[in-house]
Design an enzyme around this catalytic site. Sequence first.
Site, PDB file in Angstrom:
ATOM      1  CG  MET A  84      37.950  33.656  40.446  1.00  0.00           C
ATOM      2  SD  MET A  84      38.766  32.062  40.204  1.00  0.00           S
ATOM      3  CE  MET A  84      37.854  30.873  40.324  1.00  0.00           C
ATOM      4  N   PRO A  85      35.215  36.424  39.947  1.00  0.00           N
ATOM      5  CG  PRO A  85      34.730  38.772  40.749  1.00  0.00           C
ATOM      6  CD  PRO A  85      35.032  37.305  41.442  1.00  0.00           C
ATOM      7  CB  ILE A  86      39.627  36.913  36.302  1.00  0.00           C
ATOM      8  CG1 ILE A  86      39.305  35.664  37.114  1.00  0.00           C
ATOM      9  CG2 ILE A  86      41.230  36.854  36.163  1.00  0.00           C
ATOM     10  CD1 ILE A  86      39.781  34.022  36.177  1.00  0.00           C
ATOM     11  NE  ARG A 143      41.726  32.799  42.578  1.00  0.00           N
ATOM     12  CZ  ARG A 143      40.621  32.554  43.173  1.00  0.00           C
ATOM     13  NH1 ARG A 143      40.381  33.661  44.000  1.00  0.00           N
ATOM     14  NH2 ARG A 143      40.376  31.700  43.526  1.00  0.00           N
TER      15      ARG A 143
END
Length: 69
Positions: free
Chosen positions: A1-3, A40
């Site tokens: 999940m890239p933030i 995100r």
Amino acid sequence: MPIIEMHLVEGRTAEQKSRVAAAVTKAVSESLPCSPDTVRILITEHRHDEFYVAGLNKMQRDALQGQAK
């Protein structure tokens, strides 16, 4: 999940922030690759007196530019 964290000087509209969030989401999901649903984005806004470039905030930079003219 890239933030992704974005720090901006305050003053952008909600529409502008939505556009940049959509563009960044697209770029990240295509380049990693991952689902856009996993991206995100956190946008933090700063007042002009809290955002420094080369040790000067915006008011200080504007004053120096005015002196240079």
